[in-house]
Scaffold this motif. Structure first.
Motif, PDB file in Angstrom:
ATOM      1  N   LYS A 260      -0.741  31.473  25.795  1.00  0.00           N
ATOM      2  CA  LYS A 260      -1.713  30.683  25.282  1.00  0.00           C
ATOM      3  C   LYS A 260      -1.791  30.925  23.747  1.00  0.00           C
ATOM      4  CE  LYS A 260      -4.092  29.875  29.573  1.00  0.00           C
ATOM      5  NZ  LYS A 260      -5.392  29.663  30.315  1.00  0.00           N
ATOM      6  N   ARG A 261      -2.287  29.775  23.121  1.00  0.00           N
ATOM      7  CA  ARG A 261      -2.411  30.171  21.630  1.00  0.00           C
ATOM      8  C   ARG A 261      -3.167  31.304  21.196  1.00  0.00           C
ATOM      9  NH1 ARG A 261      -3.437  24.068  20.396  1.00  0.00           N
ATOM     10  NH2 ARG A 261      -1.371  23.316  20.277  1.00  0.00           N
ATOM     11  N   ARG A 262      -4.545  31.672  22.208  1.00  0.00           N
ATOM     12  CA  ARG A 262      -5.160  32.911  21.930  1.00  0.00           C
ATOM     13  C   ARG A 262      -4.281  34.143  22.115  1.00  0.00           C
ATOM     14  NH1 ARG A 262      -8.083  35.748  25.863  1.00  0.00           N
ATOM     15  NH2 ARG A 262      -7.412  34.030  27.511  1.00  0.00           N
TER      16      ARG A 262
ATOM     17  N   VAL B 185      -1.069  34.423  21.552  1.00  0.00           N
ATOM     18  CA  VAL B 185      -0.271  34.641  20.573  1.00  0.00           C
ATOM     19  C   VAL B 185      -1.068  35.176  19.263  1.00  0.00           C
ATOM     20  CG1 VAL B 185       1.162  33.474  18.919  1.00  0.00           C
ATOM     21  CG2 VAL B 185       1.382  33.008  21.341  1.00  0.00           C
ATOM     22  N   GLN B 186      -2.245  34.633  19.080  1.00  0.00           N
ATOM     23  CA  GLN B 186      -3.093  35.010  17.905  1.00  0.00           C
ATOM     24  C   GLN B 186      -3.589  36.500  17.905  1.00  0.00           C
ATOM     25  OE1 GLN B 186      -3.923  33.451  15.186  1.00  0.00           O
ATOM     26  NE2 GLN B 186      -5.009  35.135  14.311  1.00  0.00           N
TER      27      GLN B 186
ATOM     28  N   GLU C  65       5.400  34.655  16.436  1.00  0.00           N
ATOM     29  CA  GLU C  65       5.565  33.653  17.127  1.00  0.00           C
ATOM     30  C   GLU C  65       7.266  33.249  17.370  1.00  0.00           C
ATOM     31  OE1 GLU C  65       3.821  33.431  14.250  1.00  0.00           O
ATOM     32  OE2 GLU C  65       1.861  33.389  15.261  1.00  0.00           O
TER      33      GLU C  65
ATOM     34  N   ARG D 188       7.843  23.393  24.493  1.00  0.00           N
ATOM     35  CA  ARG D 188       7.261  23.929  23.007  1.00  0.00           C
ATOM     36  C   ARG D 188       8.594  23.773  22.028  1.00  0.00           C
ATOM     37  NH1 ARG D 188       4.486  29.159  25.931  1.00  0.00           N
ATOM     38  NH2 ARG D 188       2.546  28.052  26.294  1.00  0.00           N
TER      39      ARG D 188
END
Length: 116
Positions: free
Chosen positions: A11-13, A15-16, A53, A105
């Motif tokens: 999820k984006r979290r 990846v961050q 990413e 994606r």
């Protein structure tokens, strides 16, 4: 740090968090701290490392290629590319299969790169 990332449901979290951890390591490697005011891009260019990413996408697409080249009866191919219909699921939208999430994606990434 990226072992088995091709199978993670990221999820984006996530990846961050990976990006922050990687930049902390690169800053330590270069001898800089956040207080020095050196931008992340400068540190990445100096060390010669791609953003996390891009590495995630590369790993995922490479593994997808391996799965696609397997014979159709292979267990890994059946488990990744086919939706199981006899399992009772909860309410709401059905879960995406792994290959559907990769395709979505990648099309989003291609559309974004074409707009630039």
């Amino acid at each position: 740090m990226l072992y088995g990332v091709e199978c993670w449901p990221t999820k984006r979290r996530h990846v961050q968090q990976l990006s922050v951890a990687k930049m902390q390591m690169l800053r330590w490697f270069c001898g800089h701290t956040r207080r020095d005011g050196v931008r992340n891009e400068v540190i990445r260019d100096r060390v010669g490392v791609a953003p996390i990413e891009e590495k995630l996408i590369q790993h995922r697409l490479r593994w997808f290629g391996h799965v696609q080249r397997r014979h159709p009866e292979a267990l890994v191919r059946n488990g990744v590319l086919e939706r199981v219909d006899n399992v009772k699921r909860g309410r709401g939208r059905s879960k995406l299969t792994w290959d559907e999430s990769v395709k979505i994606r990648e099309t989003l990434r291609i559309e974004i790169s074409l707009k630039r």
